[in-house]
Design an enzyme around this catalytic site. Sequence first.
Site, mmCIF file in Angstrom:
data_model
loop_
_atom_site.group_PDB
_atom_site.id
_atom_site.type_symbol
_atom_site.label_atom_id
_atom_site.label_comp_id
_atom_site.label_asym_id
_atom_site.label_seq_id
_atom_site.Cartn_x
_atom_site.Cartn_y
_atom_site.Cartn_z
ATOM 1 N N CYS A 333 47.365 0.329 1.595
ATOM 2 C CA CYS A 333 46.126 0.863 2.163
ATOM 3 C C CYS A 333 46.175 2.377 2.305
ATOM 4 O O CYS A 333 45.171 3.070 2.147
ATOM 5 C CB CYS A 333 45.834 0.206 3.505
ATOM 6 S SG CYS A 333 47.133 0.454 4.746
ATOM 7 N N HIS A 475 46.675 0.512 9.811
ATOM 8 C CA HIS A 475 45.862 0.322 8.603
ATOM 9 C C HIS A 475 45.109 1.612 8.292
ATOM 10 O O HIS A 475 44.417 2.153 9.155
ATOM 11 C CB HIS A 475 44.883 -0.831 8.815
ATOM 12 C CG HIS A 475 44.130 -1.231 7.583
ATOM 13 N ND1 HIS A 475 44.739 -1.441 6.367
ATOM 14 C CD2 HIS A 475 42.800 -1.459 7.376
ATOM 15 C CE1 HIS A 475 43.827 -1.801 5.466
ATOM 16 N NE2 HIS A 475 42.647 -1.805 6.058
ATOM 17 N N ASN A 495 36.736 0.207 3.623
ATOM 18 C CA ASN A 495 38.015 -0.494 3.605
ATOM 19 C C ASN A 495 38.471 -0.678 2.153
ATOM 20 O O ASN A 495 37.733 -0.356 1.218
ATOM 21 C CB ASN A 495 37.888 -1.849 4.309
ATOM 22 C CG ASN A 495 39.216 -2.378 4.819
ATOM 23 O OD1 ASN A 495 40.273 -1.860 4.489
ATOM 24 N ND2 ASN A 495 39.169 -3.428 5.629
#
Length: 531
Positions: A333, A475, A495
């Site tokens: 990520c 994240h 995202n």
Amino acid sequence: MNKFILLLSLVTLSCVLAVPQLPAAQQYYMKGSFNIPYFNIVEPIELIYDSVNNRQYISVYNGMDITINFYNQDNTYNVGPVKYDMVCTTTPGNGSLVNVLPTEPSSWVYNGTSTVNGVQVFGYSQKITQYGRTGFYNFYVDANGVPVQFYMDGVDYVFGSHPDVYVLNFDIYTTDISSYESYFDIPVLCNNAKEAPAKENQFDGLFSSIGDNLLAKEEQASNLFKEYKAQYNKEYSSQDEHDERFINFKAARKIIATHNAKESSYKLGMNHYADLSNKEFNTLVKPKVARPSVTGADSVHDDESLRSIPSTVDWRNQNCVTPVKDQGICGSCWTFGSTGSLEGTNCVTNGELVSLSEQQLVDCAILTGSQGCGGGFASSAFQYVMEIGSLATESNYPYLMQNGLCRDRTVTPSGVSITGYVNVTSGSESALQNAIATTGPVAIAIDASVDDFRYYMSGVYNNPACKNGLDDLDHEVLAIGYGTYQGQDYFLVKNSWSTNWGMDGYVYMARNDNNLCGVSSQATYPIPTKN
């Protein structure tokens, strides 16, 4: 004549009855490809499943990464790339084998013949609808019952990733694994293997929400869990693990049903993490690595003035945001948040949107604690870009969903470069808002460990249980704008879990809510070189 008609009828009947059954094998070898069409990923895969001896062999990208599970010996070997070299690690402990075949064939419905990959196939399907989200699953076999393709439009049955379209193609399949016994020979490279810390099995755990009756008795819950295991191809290595998964399953149903039954600014929907513990979810999707003590940023963006900036910003409207990408089953990520910020700020500065390579960061940015698919930080990414000069484009150095050998010595750079990078004042939402409005998309780290974030579907996410401490952030995402929805302020966040998660891949994160989820705790953006 009547005898001929009778004979013809019997032949026709025999053809109708000669539908091959779904395979169910305790041992098998397969070779093929695992594909994610959304992000043009074609991952060659070779797998040996051996439940008789509780062991498994998995190779991806033609040996680029090899995992050999000796659960009969409580040990696992992994051979994979670390920058320019291949290394071997060993991990103690047990786990669950990855089975790419349906474990409960009787729960699948036969739906006729078709052609797949040039082969006439017999198809079996499942359709699963949960809280407004429907998944379609098809398993195709040839006339001899040999697997041809597993098509998943929903959750990844095999490796337990977020909802998307996944295609597992079988090129070779056999239940005789005797010819592949040498695959279980310990590689010479592993003679000096380093021991990695034991962790939860990264392949365990898919999802389900079988009904929403919170008053169900234990027997009813047990029956639902049985359906869940059949529908989602679940296998557990022991009764103790089964009991633990059952507890997680009931907890997940309760979380979603309880939340959606009350008034809230956001709604939840089931996905593939329902039988995972929080620890497992964090290991699978958001691996944490040691935080660097020094980030190397050139300066701090401390301008909190909101007087001269727009009330609403969405950098997609200026074509300065690439389409939603998909990290797949890799804890990368941090690379997507970093490239997203560099893509966006370069677009704002130079008027050109260039999609950059996350894979180059995965393979090469092994700096200050970052570990490719094992997690990392935006600061590592930007330091690497400054060191190397320029990232390659995504098309020249495509994403693999896997650590690879670093190719920065040979790949053609994109020409997108930076002179440094800036940290936004930690904890200041107004400074983050100002940075987004005046410089472009900003890489931010958030706390995504709260149970319901993994099930987010729509609305302004504002769970007060979400933490904002630096050590709580797990994240990396991309803040591309801000605004107000139904009276609630939000940051518009991109995202990297494909468009099948959230609102086509985006989430409204609460703004002006005491730095909820740490949206402004660790925000960073690069300073592009002006052309």
